[in-house]
Design a protein around this motif. Structure first.
Motif, short mmCIF file in Angstrom:
data_model
loop_
_atom_site.label_atom_id
_atom_site.label_comp_id
_atom_site.label_asym_id
_atom_site.label_seq_id
_atom_site.Cartn_x
_atom_site.Cartn_y
_atom_site.Cartn_z
N LEU A 53 -1.14 11.97 2.15
CA LEU A 53 0.10 12.68 2.48
C LEU A 53 1.32 11.75 2.42
N GLY A 54 1.07 10.45 2.39
CA GLY A 54 2.16 9.49 2.37
C GLY A 54 2.70 9.16 3.74
N THR A 55 1.98 9.53 4.81
CA THR A 55 2.44 9.24 6.17
C THR A 55 1.73 8.04 6.79
N THR A 56 0.70 7.55 6.13
CA THR A 56 0.00 6.33 6.56
C THR A 56 -0.12 5.41 5.36
N ALA A 57 0.33 4.17 5.53
CA ALA A 57 0.32 3.22 4.43
C ALA A 57 -0.95 2.38 4.44
N LEU A 58 -1.52 2.17 3.28
CA LEU A 58 -2.65 1.26 3.15
C LEU A 58 -2.21 -0.17 3.43
N ASP A 59 -3.13 -0.98 3.92
CA ASP A 59 -2.84 -2.40 4.08
C ASP A 59 -2.86 -3.11 2.73
N SER A 60 -3.73 -2.65 1.86
CA SER A 60 -3.77 -3.18 0.50
C SER A 60 -4.45 -2.17 -0.39
N GLY A 61 -4.33 -2.35 -1.68
CA GLY A 61 -4.89 -1.40 -2.62
C GLY A 61 -3.91 -0.30 -2.94
N GLN A 62 -4.41 0.75 -3.53
CA GLN A 62 -3.53 1.80 -4.05
C GLN A 62 -4.22 3.16 -3.98
#
Length: 280
Positions: A53-62
């Motif tokens: 949803l774009g409301t939680t960002a990954l720490d790394s990766g994509q």
């Protein structure tokens, strides 16, 4: 990356402080595929939904949706959330609620009221809610309200349909009805369905693959590949037995000899509502 994949995770990692929910996650979800996401409370199931949803960002990766980086408010993504009752005396009819999904993001006066009404009627029929289209949403049962949320999520004909515990608190009849509507979206429209649940049995006939999250680890495969005693025992680091009883899956904690739901629900960790927003 194959252009046929709708959802793609590449070397994805998500953590809360020192606690890693998952890492090195590589996953592709194809059009028409129904992916069930299982795991105990705190394993990161809702966070997994929120990364798309774009409301939680990954720490790394994509993570990419339809080949594009994730962004909030994308029309390619539909969401059916958990069932939550509306307050009393909400001055909104069922059809008005669904209409918000059709043109709720548009500003100004509706210029094509007939086309909006026709689309709303189509969606209400799709989810089996035509019979109470003009009733106030606050007068409807939880299952009836959840049908409307499904109609809202399907209004934009999303490429990926995210379902965050949509059957929670619903009776068996409404669980079956909502599950069938979601499955139809995958089969008839070719949407990728990602379905977070604490109970796999209501959706068992529809599931193509399972992503099981537990103890900072994960396993991906078909139901038969993942729902195995040795697989879950390895994930939890403790004895777990998986039984098939009357075409249902029952998970038993080996040390306590008691039945658990198929997600190992009695292993809470990080609270699911503790989400990351906007960055690391």
């Amino acid at each position: 990356m194959s252009s046929t994949q709708i959802v793609t995770f590449n070397n994805a990692r998500l953590a809360y402080g020192r606690r890693v929910l998952w890492q090195d996650l590589n996953l592709q979800v194809a059009p028409g595929e129904f992916l069930a996401v299982l795991g105990p409370n705190g394993s990161g199931k809702t966070s997994f939904i929120n990364t798309m949803l774009g409301t939680t960002a990954l720490d790394s990766g994509q993570v990419r949706i339809d080949g594009q980086p994730v962004r909030r408010g994308s029309s390619a993504v539909g969401l059916i959330p958990q069932q939550r009752p509306f307050g009393d005396n909400v001055p909104l009819r069922a059809r008005d609620l669904v209409a918000l999904g059709v043109d709720g993001t548009k500003l100004g006066i509706r210029l094509a009221r007939k086309s909006v009404a026709a689309k709303v009627d189509e969606l209400l029929e799709l989810v089996g809610a035509s019979g109470y289209a003009n009733r106030p949403v606050s007068d409807l049962s939880g299952g009836e309200q959840q049908r409307l949320r499904a109609a809202q999520a399907l209004a934009g004909d999303p490429r990926v349909l995210l379902c965050d515990e949509p059957l929670l608190s619903l009776d068996l009849h409404h669980q079956q009805a909502i599950s069938q509507v979601i499955h139809q979206q995958a089969v008839q429209r070719g949407s990728a369905v990602i379905f977070v649940t604490h109970e796999i049995n209501p959706i068992l006939p529809y599931v193509d693959r399972v992503l099981y999250l537990a103890e900072g680890r994960f396993h991906i495969g078909t139901v038969d590949e993942v729902m195995q005693s040795h697989v879950l025992s390895e994930l939890y680091g403790a004895p777990v037995e998986v039984l098939r009883v009357n075409e249902r899956i029952v998970v038993v904690a080996g040390t306590a000899n008691r039945a658990l739901p198929p997600d190992g629900h009695e292993h809470p960790e990080v609270p699911e509502d503790h989400e990351k927003h906007g960055g690391k």
